[in-house]
Design a protein around this motif. Structure first.
Motif, PDB file in Angstrom:
ATOM      1  N   LEU A 206      14.627 -19.935  -4.343  1.00 30.25           N
ATOM      2  CA  LEU A 206      15.192 -18.868  -3.512  1.00 30.25           C
ATOM      3  C   LEU A 206      14.662 -17.506  -3.955  1.00 30.25           C
ATOM      4  CD1 LEU A 206      17.155 -17.903  -1.329  1.00 30.25           C
ATOM      5  CD2 LEU A 206      18.968 -17.886  -3.076  1.00 30.25           C
ATOM      6  N   GLU A 207      14.665 -17.256  -5.252  1.00 31.75           N
ATOM      7  CA  GLU A 207      14.185 -15.970  -5.769  1.00 31.75           C
ATOM      8  C   GLU A 207      12.702 -15.767  -5.461  1.00 31.75           C
ATOM      9  OE1 GLU A 207      15.145 -16.028  -9.876  1.00 31.75           O
ATOM     10  OE2 GLU A 207      17.314 -15.766  -9.563  1.00 31.75           O
ATOM     11  N   GLN A 208      11.917 -16.830  -5.638  1.00 33.54           N
ATOM     12  CA  GLN A 208      10.487 -16.721  -5.338  1.00 33.54           C
ATOM     13  C   GLN A 208      10.253 -16.484  -3.846  1.00 33.54           C
ATOM     14  OE1 GLN A 208       7.602 -19.379  -7.373  1.00 33.54           O
ATOM     15  NE2 GLN A 208       9.390 -20.346  -8.288  1.00 33.54           N
ATOM     16  N   SER A 209      11.064 -17.124  -3.015  1.00 32.58           N
ATOM     17  CA  SER A 209      10.930 -16.973  -1.563  1.00 32.58           C
ATOM     18  C   SER A 209      11.255 -15.540  -1.139  1.00 32.58           C
ATOM     19  CB  SER A 209      11.860 -17.953  -0.842  1.00 32.58           C
ATOM     20  OG  SER A 209      11.541 -19.288  -1.158  1.00 32.58           O
ATOM     21  N   ILE A 210      12.318 -14.987  -1.699  1.00 34.38           N
ATOM     22  CA  ILE A 210      12.694 -13.602  -1.382  1.00 34.38           C
ATOM     23  C   ILE A 210      11.600 -12.636  -1.830  1.00 34.38           C
ATOM     24  CG2 ILE A 210      14.348 -11.762  -1.900  1.00 34.38           C
ATOM     25  CD1 ILE A 210      16.507 -13.954  -2.072  1.00 34.38           C
ATOM     26  N   PHE A 211      11.038 -12.893  -2.989  1.00 33.86           N
ATOM     27  CA  PHE A 211       9.944 -12.050  -3.493  1.00 33.86           C
ATOM     28  C   PHE A 211       8.739 -12.112  -2.549  1.00 33.86           C
ATOM     29  CE2 PHE A 211       6.048 -11.674  -6.099  1.00 33.86           C
ATOM     30  CZ  PHE A 211       6.213 -10.362  -6.533  1.00 33.86           C
ATOM     31  N   LEU A 212       8.407 -13.327  -2.087  1.00 31.67           N
ATOM     32  CA  LEU A 212       7.287 -13.489  -1.159  1.00 31.67           C
ATOM     33  C   LEU A 212       7.563 -12.803   0.169  1.00 31.67           C
ATOM     34  CD1 LEU A 212       6.105 -17.177  -1.723  1.00 31.67           C
ATOM     35  CD2 LEU A 212       4.763 -15.101  -2.079  1.00 31.67           C
ATOM     36  N   MET A 213       8.815 -12.871   0.616  1.00 34.25           N
ATOM     37  CA  MET A 213       9.179 -12.200   1.863  1.00 34.25           C
ATOM     38  C   MET A 213       8.986 -10.690   1.722  1.00 34.25           C
ATOM     39  SD  MET A 213      10.113 -12.459   4.973  1.00 34.25           S
ATOM     40  CE  MET A 213      10.768 -14.126   5.193  1.00 34.25           C
ATOM     41  N   ALA A 214       9.353 -10.147   0.579  1.00 33.37           N
ATOM     42  CA  ALA A 214       9.158  -8.714   0.334  1.00 33.37           C
ATOM     43  C   ALA A 214       7.668  -8.367   0.368  1.00 33.37           C
ATOM     44  CB  ALA A 214       9.765  -8.326  -1.010  1.00 33.37           C
ATOM     45  N   LYS A 215       6.831  -9.212  -0.261  1.00 30.24           N
ATOM     46  CA  LYS A 215       5.394  -8.975  -0.246  1.00 30.24           C
ATOM     47  C   LYS A 215       4.843  -9.046   1.173  1.00 30.24           C
ATOM     48  CE  LYS A 215       2.577 -10.442  -3.321  1.00 30.24           C
ATOM     49  NZ  LYS A 215       1.758 -11.279  -4.239  1.00 30.24           N
ATOM     50  N   GLU A 220       2.759  -6.328   5.970  1.00 24.58           N
ATOM     51  CA  GLU A 220       2.922  -5.993   7.387  1.00 24.58           C
ATOM     52  C   GLU A 220       2.924  -4.480   7.591  1.00 24.58           C
ATOM     53  OE1 GLU A 220       5.791  -7.315  11.122  1.00 24.58           O
ATOM     54  OE2 GLU A 220       6.316  -7.865   9.070  1.00 24.58           O
ATOM     55  N   ALA A 221       3.603  -3.759   6.710  1.00 24.44           N
ATOM     56  CA  ALA A 221       3.641  -2.296   6.796  1.00 24.44           C
ATOM     57  C   ALA A 221       2.242  -1.710   6.604  1.00 24.44           C
ATOM     58  CB  ALA A 221       4.595  -1.740   5.751  1.00 24.44           C
ATOM     59  N   GLU A 222       1.475  -2.294   5.697  1.00 22.67           N
ATOM     60  CA  GLU A 222       0.108  -1.817   5.462  1.00 22.67           C
ATOM     61  C   GLU A 222      -0.762  -2.026   6.691  1.00 22.67           C
ATOM     62  OE1 GLU A 222      -1.021  -4.021   2.032  1.00 22.67           O
ATOM     63  OE2 GLU A 222      -0.082  -2.627   0.614  1.00 22.67           O
ATOM     64  N   ILE A 224       0.283  -2.107   9.821  1.00 22.22           N
ATOM     65  CA  ILE A 224       0.716  -1.126  10.824  1.00 22.22           C
ATOM     66  C   ILE A 224       0.126   0.248  10.516  1.00 22.22           C
ATOM     67  CG2 ILE A 224       2.712   0.113  11.743  1.00 22.22           C
ATOM     68  CD1 ILE A 224       4.317  -2.475  11.339  1.00 22.22           C
ATOM     69  N   GLU A 225       0.130   0.623   9.245  1.00 22.09           N
ATOM     70  CA  GLU A 225      -0.446   1.912   8.836  1.00 22.09           C
ATOM     71  C   GLU A 225      -1.939   1.969   9.161  1.00 22.09           C
ATOM     72  OE1 GLU A 225       0.313   2.692   4.771  1.00 22.09           O
ATOM     73  OE2 GLU A 225       2.492   2.864   5.011  1.00 22.09           O
ATOM     74  N   GLU A 226      -2.632   0.884   8.896  1.00 16.88           N
ATOM     75  CA  GLU A 226      -4.064   0.827   9.185  1.00 16.88           C
ATOM     76  C   GLU A 226      -4.324   0.959  10.683  1.00 16.88           C
ATOM     77  OE1 GLU A 226      -5.409  -2.821   7.537  1.00 16.88           O
ATOM     78  OE2 GLU A 226      -5.191  -2.177   5.439  1.00 16.88           O
ATOM     79  N   GLN A 227      -3.482   0.295  11.479  1.00 19.07           N
ATOM     80  CA  GLN A 227      -3.643   0.358  12.929  1.00 19.07           C
ATOM     81  C   GLN A 227      -3.368   1.767  13.445  1.00 19.07           C
ATOM     82  OE1 GLN A 227      -0.917  -2.727  14.156  1.00 19.07           O
ATOM     83  NE2 GLN A 227      -2.467  -4.345  14.018  1.00 19.07           N
ATOM     84  N   GLU A 228      -2.353   2.409  12.908  1.00 25.14           N
ATOM     85  CA  GLU A 228      -2.028   3.768  13.312  1.00 25.14           C
ATOM     86  C   GLU A 228      -3.130   4.753  12.927  1.00 25.14           C
ATOM     87  OE1 GLU A 228       0.493   4.870  15.107  1.00 25.14           O
ATOM     88  OE2 GLU A 228       1.193   2.796  15.356  1.00 25.14           O
TER      89      GLU A 228
END
Length: 233
Positions: A206-215, A220-222, A224-228
Motif C-alpha cells: 500500500l505504501e509503495q503504491s501510494i508513493f508511485l501514485m504521487a510520482k 503528469e504535472a510535468e 502539462i507544464e511542457e504542453q503549456e
C-alpha cells in the motif's frame, strides 16, 4: 499520417505481446535450446548426483565469499553442465541463477547477466518444476535491473496475465507500474496502482503504491507544464 503511425505502433505492440506469450508457453524456443547445446556438453560423461551438485555449490559459495567470483562461476557452470540431463536439472540450475541474483560480491550488471543466463537455461528443460512461475518473475527482474526496460515491461505484463494468483503478483504489478511511470505511460500505470491500493492487504505494498501514485501525479504535472510551454512559443 498520424493514424498510420498509430496503427503501426499498435501492430508492433500486439506482436511483442504475442511473442512474449509464445516464449511463456514454449520457453525460449528452438533458438535458446540450440544455444544451450553450444554452451553446454549435455552428454557429460561424469554422472552428477544431488550430493555432487551440493558439494560443488558449497565450493562455489566458499569461492564467492573469498571474492573469487570467476572461480565460483566456473564451478557452477561445470555443475550445470553435469546435471543437464538429470531429473533435478531445473531445480539445480534455477538455484544457480538465484545464487548469482542474490550475491553481494560483484557488480550488479555482472551478477544479473549471469543469473539471467542460468534462469533461461533452466527454462529450456522439458520437465516442468515447482519453481517455473518464480523463475519467470526472476527473468523479468533481471531484465529490469539490467536496464532492459521494454523487455521487463513485456515480461511483467505477460506474468500478470498468466499467473494472476501467484504470490509474486503484487510485486510484479509494482515493478511494472514503476516502469510505466518512468516512461510516462501514466494512464496504464494509474490503473494498476489504483487496483493495488484498493485490493492489497499488505501495508508495505500500500505504501509503495501510494508513493508511485504521487510520482505519477508529478510526472503528469510535468507533462502539462511542457504542453503549456509549447503553446506559448
Amino acid at each position: 499520417m498520424n493514424g498510420l503511425k498509430n496503427i503501426k505502433y499498435h501492430i508492433i505492440g500486439v506482436l511483442i505481446v504475442i511473442t512474449a506469450l509464445l516464449l511463456l508457453s514454449v520457453p525460449l524456443g528452438y533458438y535458446c535450446y540450440t544455444f544451450r547445446e553450444k554452451i553446454f556438453n549435455v552428454k557429460a560423461k561424469q554422472l552428477y548426483t544431488r550430493r555432487d551438485f551440493d558439494n560443488a555449490f558449497a565450493r562455489a559459495k566458499n569461492k564467492m565469499e573469498r571474492g573469487l567470483y570467476n572461480d565460483a562461476h566456473d564451478i557452477l557452470k561445470t555443475a550445470a553442465e553435469q546435471v543437464m540431463t538429470r531429473n533435478f536439472a531445473c531445480e539445480a540450475i534455477t538455484s544457480i541463477g538465484d545464487f548469482f541474483f542474490f550475491t553481494k560480491y560483484t557488480d550488479d550488471k555482472v551478477k544479473y547477466k549471469d543469473a539471467l543466463f542460468f534462469y533461461l537455461i533452466a527454462a529450456t528443460q522439458t520437465k516442468k518444476d515447482e519453481q517455473e512461475v518464480r523463475r519467470y518473475f526472476q527473468v523479468a527482474n533481471c531484465h529490469k535491473f539490467l536496464g532492459y526496460e521494454l523487455s521487463a515491461m513485456t515480461d511483467y505484463e505477460v506474468f500478470i496475465n498468466n499467473f494472476p494468483e501467484s504470490r509474486y503478483i503484487e510485486d510484479a504489478k509494482l515493478s511494472l507500474s514503476a516502469l510505466l511511470v518512468k516512461r510516462k505511460r501514466l494512464k496504464k500505470a494509474n490503473e494498476i496502482i489504483l487496483g493495488l491500493i484498493h485490493k492489497t492487504e499488505s501495508q508495505d505494498v500500500l505504501e509503495q503504491s501510494i508513493f508511485l501514485m504521487a510520482k505519477s501525479h508529478i510526472a503528469e504535472a510535468e507533462i502539462i507544464e511542457e504542453q503549456e510551454a509549447k503553446k506559448k512559443r
